[in-house]
Design a protein around this motif. Structure first.
Motif, mmCIF file in Angstrom:
data_model
loop_
_atom_site.group_PDB
_atom_site.id
_atom_site.type_symbol
_atom_site.label_atom_id
_atom_site.label_comp_id
_atom_site.label_asym_id
_atom_site.label_seq_id
_atom_site.Cartn_x
_atom_site.Cartn_y
_atom_site.Cartn_z
ATOM 1 N N HIS A 127 0.839 -1.200 0.000
ATOM 2 C CA HIS A 127 0.000 0.000 0.000
ATOM 3 C C HIS A 127 0.877 1.255 0.000
ATOM 4 O O HIS A 127 1.876 1.327 0.711
ATOM 5 N N SER A 129 2.466 2.405 -2.701
ATOM 6 C CA SER A 129 3.508 2.317 -3.726
ATOM 7 C C SER A 129 3.150 3.154 -4.944
ATOM 8 O O SER A 129 1.992 3.583 -5.116
ATOM 9 N N ARG A 130 4.135 3.378 -5.797
ATOM 10 C CA ARG A 130 3.948 4.178 -7.004
ATOM 11 C C ARG A 130 4.667 3.535 -8.173
ATOM 12 O O ARG A 130 5.660 2.826 -7.985
ATOM 13 N N LEU A 155 -2.721 0.306 -9.487
ATOM 14 C CA LEU A 155 -2.664 1.423 -8.551
ATOM 15 C C LEU A 155 -3.668 2.497 -8.962
ATOM 16 O O LEU A 155 -4.035 2.591 -10.138
ATOM 17 N N ALA A 159 -1.214 7.539 -8.135
ATOM 18 C CA ALA A 159 0.026 6.828 -7.825
ATOM 19 C C ALA A 159 0.783 6.425 -9.083
ATOM 20 O O ALA A 159 1.806 5.745 -8.994
#
Length: 472
Positions: A127, A129-130, A155, A159
């Motif tokens: 959770h 993240s990009r 995502l 993100a």
């Protein structure tokens, strides 16, 4: 939420060595990242961490020689390495594994994006993240739409960072600053006063060993479809309410949606494509593009592209926007040149010789200049002077600014999904017509000004009808 873990897939490539590693060292020197930051590079080479750190140190010595030694050492020490097939979900999952959020940078050819994003979906990123993708975003409108669907499964949109380092260049951002922070500028920033805008990225640099990428892409996809269209958006956009990601990107999409779709006839009259032949640039000889190592002459890849666009909007109806880029040319010219219309009447003897006012935003090096007509030493005789200023060097390189936005989670300078699709919509008619041979592939000697400009009667009459200033 700030991220302290970066994974670069394609971590042994030119992008990583030339731009990302120096950008990280610049961020460390400025105090934006610290010793808790880690970089994991993933690539096909059968290396270990020590081998990669030696490679990274060599790249930083070559491309970041002016950076503080402490920052260079810190970034080198932060590097790790994993051999990975980016299309294999299990191998990708092993690279990104961890409890903390991670920024995954796809420093890969566009053809690998879809398979890699699919692998990341199966890897179930932590959770927060990009994902970062480089340009070009896909290879066509259909590719961009499919890639957006895949990314949406992994995502949320905020993100996903579709980065374009041109948007982080100081002078590119000053396009907005000059317009929106100066009372004298915004009232004349429209077709009533502006005849033409040239957005130019001409390079003396030739292929320089990049055939593996460039020969499959060409000038139109490499530069115009992304970089130069992004600059067009900043030049032509309506003033946003704020510079936040939603307001800024909404106005950019408006510009792309307003671009008049080119017909086949438009493409014939308003676009050019060419590639360089053998010549001499500066103090060295340049072989013909088709003789460069790794080039397949049968692909008919262009090294020069020019496209003239019109916007169907209240502000810009009647103004021409010319986007041009080329390699192996006689001089470097990276600028936005805004040509103003002539005044309605001049009480001087040589009215016909008056040159247009031109506002130039130099992109590399970063500068600003304005050409003005003034009375010279002879009474009632006009001459032109140029007022110019060099901009202060940026605090961070462009990739440093982009990486900082990624790590901090600010997507304002990245490209939204619908924006990426609209950019492809603009250039697809050109690509289609070129593929069908409607526009000849010309040649120009390396070291020249490019292919000679064509002035068909229809084109000149059209320009004159709009009271535009023809190029000198």
């Amino acid at each position: 939420m700030n991220i302290r873990r970066l994974v670069v897939l394609g971590g042994t490539g030119d992008l990583t060595g030339r731009y990302l590693l120096p950008a990280l060292a610049a961020l460390h020197a400025a105090g934006h990242i610290d010793d808790r930051f880690t970089l994991t590079a993933g690539s096909r080479e059968d290396w270990d961490g020590e081998r990669y750190r030696r490679w990274a140190a060599a790249q930083l010595e070559r491309h970041g020689a002016d950076l503080p030694h402490d920052a260079v050492r810190a970034v080198t020490a932060a590097c790790g390495y994993r051999k990975v097939d980016v299309t294999d979900p299990a191998e990708v999952a092993a690279v990104v594994a961890g409890d903390d959020p991670v920024a995954v940078y796809l420093a890969l050819p566009p053809a690998l994006f879809a398979a890699t994003v699919t692998a990341l979906h199966e890897a179930e990123l932590p959770h927060g993240s990009r994902i970062v993708t480089e340009k070009p975003f896909g290879e066509s409108l259909r590719d961009a739409e499919e890639l957006n669907r895949l990314l949406a499964d992994v995502l949320p949109e905020q993100a996903v960072f579709r980065v374009d380092h041109f948007l982080a260049m100081t002078t590119v951002q000053n396009l907005l600053g000059s317009r929106l922070a100066n009372r004298v500028m915004e009232p004349i920033w429209n077709s009533t006063h502006i005849a033409e805008v040239d957005i130019v990225w001409d390079e003396t640099l030739a292929l320089e060993g990049r055939a593996g990428y460039y020969d499959h892409v060409g000038a139109l996809k490499d530069m115009i479809q992304n970089h130069l269209l992004q600059i067009l958006c900043l030049v032509a956009m309506e003033p946003p309410l704020t510079l936040g990601e939603r307001d800024l990107r909404d106005r950019k999409v408006d510009v792309l949606r307003s671009v008049r779709r080119l017909t086949d006839a438009d493409v014939v009259h308003r676009t050019r494509r060419a590639r360089y032949a053998a010549g001499r640039a500066g103090d060295h000889d340049v072989p013909a593009y088709t003789d460069e190592d790794g080039v397949d002459a049968g692909r008919r890849t262009e090294t020069f592209a020019e496209v003239e666009l019109e916007l169907d909007s209240w502000r810009w109806a009647g103004t021409r926007f010319r986007l041009r880029t080329g390699k192996g040319l006689g001089r470097d010219r990276m600028e936005v040149a805004v040509r103003f219309r002539p005044v309605p009447h001049l009480p001087f003897a040589q009215d016909e010789d008056v040159r247009p006012n031109v506002l130039r935003f130099g992109l590399d090096p970063e500068s600003l200049s304005l050409d003005l007509n003034v009375v010279g030493s002879q009474v009632k005789k006009l001459t032109q002077v140029s007022l110019s200023a060099r901009m202060d060097p940026p605090a961070l390189p462009a990739y440093g600014r982009l990486l900082l936005d990624v790590l901090r989670g600010d997507p304002a300078l990245s490209i939204r999904g619908d924006e990426a699709e609209e950019s492809w919509r603009v250039v697809e008619p050109v690509l289609s017509a070129w593929e069908r041979g409607l526009v000849p592939l010309e040649e120009y000697p390396a070291g020249s000004d490019g292919p000679p400009r064509r002035h068909t009667p229809e084109r000149r009459e059209d320009l004159l009808h709009q009271d535009a200033v023809l190029p000198q």
